[in-house]
Design a protein around this motif. Structure first.
Motif, mmCIF file in Angstrom:
data_model
loop_
_atom_site.group_PDB
_atom_site.id
_atom_site.type_symbol
_atom_site.label_atom_id
_atom_site.label_comp_id
_atom_site.label_asym_id
_atom_site.label_seq_id
_atom_site.Cartn_x
_atom_site.Cartn_y
_atom_site.Cartn_z
ATOM 1 N N PRO A 13 7.000 2.158 7.420
ATOM 2 C CA PRO A 13 8.012 2.544 7.978
ATOM 3 C C PRO A 13 9.098 2.771 6.805
ATOM 4 O O PRO A 13 8.925 2.687 5.569
ATOM 5 C CB PRO A 13 8.407 0.913 8.369
ATOM 6 N N PRO A 14 10.246 3.050 7.086
ATOM 7 C CA PRO A 14 11.126 3.709 6.183
ATOM 8 C C PRO A 14 11.667 2.599 5.182
ATOM 9 O O PRO A 14 12.233 2.688 4.124
ATOM 10 C CB PRO A 14 12.225 4.088 7.113
ATOM 11 N N GLY A 578 11.950 -4.676 -5.254
ATOM 12 C CA GLY A 578 10.780 -4.422 -3.996
ATOM 13 C C GLY A 578 11.220 -3.480 -2.981
ATOM 14 O O GLY A 578 10.473 -2.411 -2.951
ATOM 15 N N ASN A 579 12.308 -3.198 -2.741
ATOM 16 C CA ASN A 579 12.781 -1.764 -2.078
ATOM 17 C C ASN A 579 12.677 -0.542 -2.891
ATOM 18 O O ASN A 579 12.029 0.452 -2.469
ATOM 19 C CB ASN A 579 14.519 -2.040 -1.702
ATOM 20 N N LYS A 580 12.819 -0.591 -4.270
ATOM 21 C CA LYS A 580 12.801 0.454 -4.956
ATOM 22 C C LYS A 580 11.443 1.047 -4.943
ATOM 23 O O LYS A 580 10.821 2.192 -4.982
ATOM 24 C CB LYS A 580 13.063 0.294 -6.607
ATOM 25 N N LEU A 581 10.274 -0.132 -5.151
ATOM 26 C CA LEU A 581 9.014 0.043 -5.224
ATOM 27 C C LEU A 581 8.542 0.586 -4.035
ATOM 28 O O LEU A 581 7.554 1.221 -3.911
ATOM 29 C CB LEU A 581 8.222 -1.384 -5.493
ATOM 30 N N ALA A 584 9.512 4.458 -3.654
ATOM 31 C CA ALA A 584 8.899 5.160 -4.465
ATOM 32 C C ALA A 584 7.558 5.423 -4.162
ATOM 33 O O ALA A 584 6.899 6.611 -4.342
ATOM 34 C CB ALA A 584 8.968 4.614 -5.992
ATOM 35 N N THR A 585 6.829 4.527 -3.785
ATOM 36 C CA THR A 585 5.450 4.480 -3.285
ATOM 37 C C THR A 585 5.393 5.342 -1.915
ATOM 38 O O THR A 585 4.576 6.228 -1.820
ATOM 39 C CB THR A 585 4.762 3.227 -3.048
ATOM 40 N N ARG A 586 6.542 5.212 -1.115
ATOM 41 C CA ARG A 586 6.311 6.009 0.291
ATOM 42 C C ARG A 586 6.685 7.411 -0.102
ATOM 43 O O ARG A 586 6.054 8.414 0.640
ATOM 44 C CB ARG A 586 7.613 5.419 1.021
#
Length: 875
Positions: A13-14, A578-581, A584-586
Motif C-alpha cells: 500500500p502507499p 519507518g515511513n522513509k524505509l 524507498a523500498t516501494r
C-alpha cells in the motif's frame, strides 16, 4: 520518483500502517514455531532468560527497553544460524500480589485472616488466573520473539521443586540459618522486606539533641527518631575522641526510664559528625545492632509489629509517630532538649508497595550466609567466566560481592514459596526436600513464613531450563549467553543469580555476558515518576507510533551503562524513518528491483553502484562489531544514517537517472537496488521487525526474515576511486543546492545551467546525475547566465553557470535582503558598542563577553553573505 510509465505494480500500500499488520505478523511467527528452538540440534546455542516481570505488572518503558534489546540480540543470532532460546516467564511477586488481593478483600469487608491461609492462597491463584499476566499480551504487541511454549512462573511445580532442592542443599551445607537480626520491616504489610523493596525519599523530620546524665558527666546525642530512645542500651563515642575519654566505661542515666546505660568506645562512631556521641538502640537500628554485638549489649524492643510503643509507661500503645512528639515534649519538660532543628530533611526508607515508612526491627528470620557464595561470584567475573558490559561497571559489581551482608530470605506472607522446615517436639527441626514426605502429627508444624521473591528469581537462569532434573534444554542452553538488565538491579538480582548459579551448577556461571543498560528518564533528564507527571506509557506510544518506532527509539538511546533521556519527538522521528524505509523500498519495487543470487560483475556497474555496494559491505561489518559489543545506540545510528543519508538521499536519486537510461544499465541498477535493500532490511530486522518483514517478503518472495540468513560482506575490494568521484558529486550538488537556496530559488524549481570542467574533474559520466540531483536543466540556445559558482573538487574545479531569470522575484528578494542587512548591521553596531566599552569587558563574566563576541562574528558573516547576494541582484 520516476515517471509513472516506468514503474511496475507492487502489492505494498502507499503508506506504512503498523496497526493493520503488526498483530497478524506476530501471530504468524508464533504459529510457525520460529521462536521455539530444537535443543537436540547441532546448531550452536544462544540463550537469554527474560527478567521475569511481576504477575501484577504492565509494560512500562523500562520493560520496553529491556525487551527491545533482548529481542534484537536473539533475532540476530537466530538469523546467524544459532539455536536461539529467549525464555519467558513471570514472577509471583509475593508482597505485591498479596497486597492486590488483600485490597480486593477489604472492599468486601474481609481480611485474609477471615479466609484463612489455605483459602486465601487459593483466592490469589484465582486472581492470577483471571487478571495476572497482562504484560504477556503487551509483550506480543512489542514483538517479543520469546518461546511461548516454555512460559514459566516462579511458583510452577517445576520451579517450586528447584526452590525446595536448593534450600535443602544450602541448609545442609550450613549456608542457610535462622537467627535474630535487624531487618527492614513494613508495619503495614507486616513483613520483612528485601533491600530492593525499600525506596528512599527525602522526608521532612526533626533533629533533636538530647542530654543524657547530669553535670560534667552528661553527654549529648542527636536523633531523628526520638521514640527509639526508650530502647537505648548504651551511648557510643570514638575511642580516640579526647572529649569523651574520661566518660568511657562510666554509666549515665537514660532519661524517662530510670535505667542506667554504659558509655562505650567504638570505631564505628564518626567523631566529626554532630556531637561525636551516638545513642545505641540495638533492637531498632542495624548499625547499633552491630555495636551491641561487639559490646555485648542487651536488645530491648520497644515497638510491636505495627510500630506501636510497647515500653511500659505513658507512651505505651502510641503509634511511633504519635510517640515521637510526646517523648520530645516530655524531655523538653525535664530540660533535656539541648537543640531542635526542624524541618530537618533526611533520607527515609519507604515500603515500595504501600509507601509506609520502613522500621528497622530485630526479628527472628531465615538468612543465607553469603560470604562463600559471594566470593565465588566475584571470582567468576575476575577470571573471565562472566564478562560485564560496560567494563567500568565491574567495579560496582565487586563493591557489592566483596562487601555483602547475609541475606534475609524469610517473609511474613502467605503467598509465595513456604519455607520447607518443620518444627517438632524437643526443639527438633527438619528441612524437607521436594521428594521427601514432611513429618506428620499434631506436634509438628511447618514454618509459617515464605521465601523472599528474589530467592526463587535467583534460580531463574537454570530452574526455567528444568533444574534440578537433567533436561535437554538445561544441557543445551546453560550457561545463558547473555543477561540484559538495568544497572539498578545489579546487586538485587544479578549478584544473587551469580551466587546461586555457581553453587547449584558446580561452578558453571549462569551467564557468559552481563549487559547493563541505564535507566530511562524524561526529555529533561529527570527520573520518571507519577508525582512529577512525566511518565511515558509505552502502550500509548505503541498505539500512536507503532512497535517499530518505539523499539528503534529505545535502541537509539541505549548506550551501555548510561541513562537515556526520552522525548516524544524521538518516537516521531523513528516513525518517519519507518515511513522513509517503506517509501524507498516501494520505489525500488515499483522500478523492478530484483534480488539475484549474484550481483552483476563490477565492470558492468557505475561508480554509484560500486560506491553503494562498498558502503553496504562496510555497514554490515560495522553493525556486526557493534552488536558484539552491545553498542545498540551506535549500531542504530549507523543503520539510520546509511539508510536515510547514503541510500535514500543519494543512491536512490542517482538510481532514478540510471534506470531512466534503460537497457543493461537499468537492469544492473535494479539488481544493485535489490541487493542493497535486501541487506538493509536484514540488518534492520532485529530492531524493527514488522516493517522489515513486510517489505522483505514482498521484495524477495521468501518465507520470513525471522529465519532468513544474516548478511555477510561480499568480500569485494572497495573502489576508492569510485568513492572519491561520488564524494565529488555530493559536494558539487550540495554547493549548488546551497547557492540556489541562498538565491531564493524554490527546491523543486528547475534552473537552466551549464557545467564547465566536469569532464576534467572526472565526473563526466555523472553529469546527468548531478543535473538531476541539483534540479538543473540544459541551457538551450538562448542561455544567458546571471550567476555562477565555482566548486573545488579533488579532480579539479567545476564552474556552474546559472540563468536565474524568471526564477526569483528580484525586487522582492532585494527588499528582503536589504531588511536583513539592516538587522545584521544593527546587531554588529550593538556588539561593538559593548566590546569597546571597558566597563563591560572588564566587569562582565567571561562567558558573557564570549557570547557577545560570538554574536559579533555571526553578524559580520551575515553582512558579508547578504552584501554578496545584493551584488548579484545589482543592489
Amino acid at each position: 520518483m520516476t515517471d509513472t510509465a516506468s514503474q511496475q505494480p507492487t502489492d505494498l500500500p502507499p503508506a506504512w500502517e503498523p496497526a493493520t499488520v503488526e498483530a497478524e505478523l506476530y501471530e504468524r511467527w508464533v504459529d510457525a514455531g520460529y521462536f521455539a528452538p530444537d535443543p537436540d540440534s547441532d546448531a550452536p546455542p544462544f540463550c537469554i532468560v527474560l527478567p521475569p516481570p511481576n504477575v501484577t505488572g504492565s509494560l512500562h518503558m523500562g520493560h520496553a527497553l529491556d525487551h527491545t534489546l533482548m529481542d534484537a540480540l536473539t533475532r540476530r543470532r537466530r538469523m546467524q544460524g544459532y539455536a536461539t532460546l529467549w525464555q519467558p516467564g513471570m514472577d509471583h511477586a509475593g508482597i505485591a500480589t498479596q497486597n492486590v488481593v488483600e485490597r480486593e478483600l477489604s472492599r468486601e469487608g474481609k481480611t485474609r485472616h477471615d479466609l484463612g491461609r489455605e483459602a486465601f492462597v487459593e483466592r490469589v491463584w484465582e486472581w492470577k488466573g483471571e487478571y495476572g499476566g497482562r504484560i504477556l499480551g503487551q509483550m506480543r504487541r512489542l514483538g517479543d520473539g520469546v518461546d511461548w511454549s516454555r512460559d514459566r512462573f516462579t511458583m510452577d511445580e517445576g520451579l517450586s521443586k528447584a526452590v525446595q532442592t536448593i534450600f535443602k542443599r544450602l541448609y545442609e551445607d550450613g549456608l542457610i540459618y535462622r537467627a535474630e537480626r535487624i531487618i527492614n520491616w513494613c508495619p503495614r504489610c507486616l513483613t520483612a522486606l528485601s533491600d530492593i523493596e525499600v525506596e528512599y525519599a527525602d522526608d521532612e523530620g526533626e533533629l533533636v539533641s538530647i542530654r543524657y546524665g547530669e553535670g560534667d558527666n552528661s553527654i549529648v546525642v542527636a536523633t531523628t527518631r526520638a521514640e527509639t530512645m526508650l530502647g537505648d542500651t548504651a551511648v557510643a563515642v570514638h575511642p580516640d575522641d579526647e572529649r569523651y575519654k574520661h566518660l568511657v566505661g562510666t554509666e549515665v542515666e537514660l532519661p524517662l526510664t530510670g535505667r542506667r546505660i554504659p558509655i562505650v568506645a567504638d570505631e564505628h562512631v564518626d567523631p566529626e559528625f554532630g556531637t561525636g556521641a551516638v545513642k545505641v538502640t540495638p533492637a531498632h537500628d542495624p548499625n547499633d545492632f552491630e555495636i551491641g554485638r561487639r559490646h555485648d549489649l542487651p536488645n530491648i524492643t520497644v515497638m510491636d509489629e505495627r510500630a506501636n510503643i510497647t515500653a511500659h509507661g505513658p507512651f505505651e500503645g502510641l503509634d511511633r509517630f504519635e510517640a515521637r512528639p510526646a517523648i520530645v515534649a516530655a524531655l523538653r519538660e525535664q530540660g533535656r532538649i539541648v537543640a531542635e532543628k526542624r524541618p530537618y530533611v533526611h533520607s527515609v526508607g519507604h515500603c515500595s508497595r504501600c509507601d509506609t515508612v520502613v522500621e528497622p526491627r530485630l526479628s527472628l528470620q531465615w538468612f543465607v550466609k553469603v560470604e562463600p557464595l559471594a566470593r565465588e561470584a566475584g571470582n567468576a567475573v575476575r577470571d573471565g567466566r562472566t564478562t560485564i558490559h560496560p567494563a567500568d561497571l565491574s567495579k560496582r559489581y565487586f563493591d557489592w560481592v566483596d562487601n555483602m551482608h547475609d541475606w534475609c530470605i524469610s517473609r511474613q506472607l502467605w503467598w509465595g514459596h513456604r519455607i520447607p522446615v518443620w518444627y517438632g517436639p524437643n526443639d527438633k527441626v527438619i528441612c524437607v526436600g521436594p521428594d521427601e514426605e514432611p513429618p506428620s502429627g499434631e506436634e509438628w508444624t511447618q514454618d509459617p513464613d515464605v521465601l523472599d521473591t528474589w530467592f526463587s528469581s535467583a534460580l531463574w537462569p537454570f530452574s526455567t531450563l528444568g533444574w534440578p532434573d537433567e533436561t535437554a534444554h538445561l544441557d543445551k542452553f546453560y550457561p545463558n549467553s547473555v543477561l540484559v538488565t538495568g544497572y539498578d538491579i545489579l546487586f538485587f538480582w544479578v549478584v544473587r543469580m551469580m551466587m546461586f548459579g555457581l553453587y547449584a551448577m558446580d561452578g558453571k556461571q549462569p551467564f557468559d555476558n552481563v549487559y547493563l543498560h541505564g535507566l530511562i528518564r524524561d526529555a529533561a533528564g529527570k527520573k520518571m515518576s507519577k508525582s512529577r507527571g512525566n511518565v511515558i506509557d509505552p502502550l500509548e506510544w505503541l498505539d500512536r507510533f507503532g512497535a517499530d518506532a518505539v523499539r528503534f527509539t529505545l535502541a537509539r538511546g541505549a548506550n551501555p551503562g548510561s541513562d537515556m533521556a526520552l522525548a516524544e519527538e524521538w518516537a516521531a522521528g523513528s516513525r518517519n524513518f519507518g515511513n522513509k524505509l517503506w517509501n524507498a523500498t516501494r520505489f525500488a519495487l515499483m522500478n523492478g528491483a530484483t534480488v539475484a543470487s549474484v550481483v552483476p560483475p563490477r565492470d558492468q556497474l557505475t561508480d554509484a553502484d560500486r560506491w553503494i555496494l562498498d558502503l553496504t559491505d562496510a555497514v554490515v561489518s560495522e553493525v556486526d562489531g557493534l552488536f558484539d559489543d552491545y553498542q545498540f545506540a551506535k549500531l542504530s545510528d549507523a543503520l539510520y544514517h546509511f539508510t536515510w543519508d547514503e541510500l535514500c538521499d543519494w543512491y536512490l536519486e542517482i538510481a532514478k537517472v540510471q534506470i531512466g537510461e534503460g537497457g543493461a544499465r537499468a537492469d544492473a541498477t535494479r539488481a544493485v537496488l535489490g541487493h542493497v535493500f535486501d541487506v538493509v532490511l536484514r540488518l534492520l530486522h532485529p530492531l524493527v521487525p514488522f516493517v522489515t518483514e513486510r517489505l522483505w517478503t514482498t521484495l524477495t518472495g521468501d518465507e520470513s526474515l525471522v529465519v532468513a540468513e544474516w548478511p555477510k560482506p561480499t568480500g569485494a575490494a572497495a573502489d576508492a576511486d569510485a568513492a572519491q568521484r561520488i564524494a565529488g558529486v555530493q559536494k558539487l550538488v550540495t554547493e549548488v543546492r546551497r547557492f540556489r537556496s541562498d538565491q531564493g530559488v524554490k527546491p523543486g524549481q528547475r534552473v537552466k545551467a551549464k557545467l564547465v570542467g566536469v569532464e576534467d574533474a572526472g565526473l563526466g559520466s555523472l553529469a546527468t546525475a548531478v543535473s538531476s540531483l541539483a534540479r538543473l536543466e540544459a541551457p538551450g540556445d538562448s542561455f544567458t547566465p546571471s550567476a555562477s559558482i565555482e566548486v573545488s573538487l579533488p579532480g579539479g574545479h567545476v564552474h556552474v553557470e546559472l540563468d536565474l531569470s524568471g526564477t526569483v522575484d528580484l525586487a522582492a528578494e532585494r527588499k528582503r535582503l536589504e531588511k536583513d542587512l539592516a538587522v545584521a548591521e544593527k546587531e554588529l553596531k550593538g556588539c561593538d558598542a559593548k566590546l569597546n566599552n571597558p566597563n563591560f569587558t572588564d566587569k562582565a563574566p567571561t562567558e558573557v563577553v564570549a557570547k557577545i563576541k560570538g554574536r559579533r562574528e555571526v553578524a559580520v558573516a551575515d553582512i558579508a553573505r547578504i552584501t554578496a547576494r545584493l551584488e548579484i541582484f545589482g543592489g
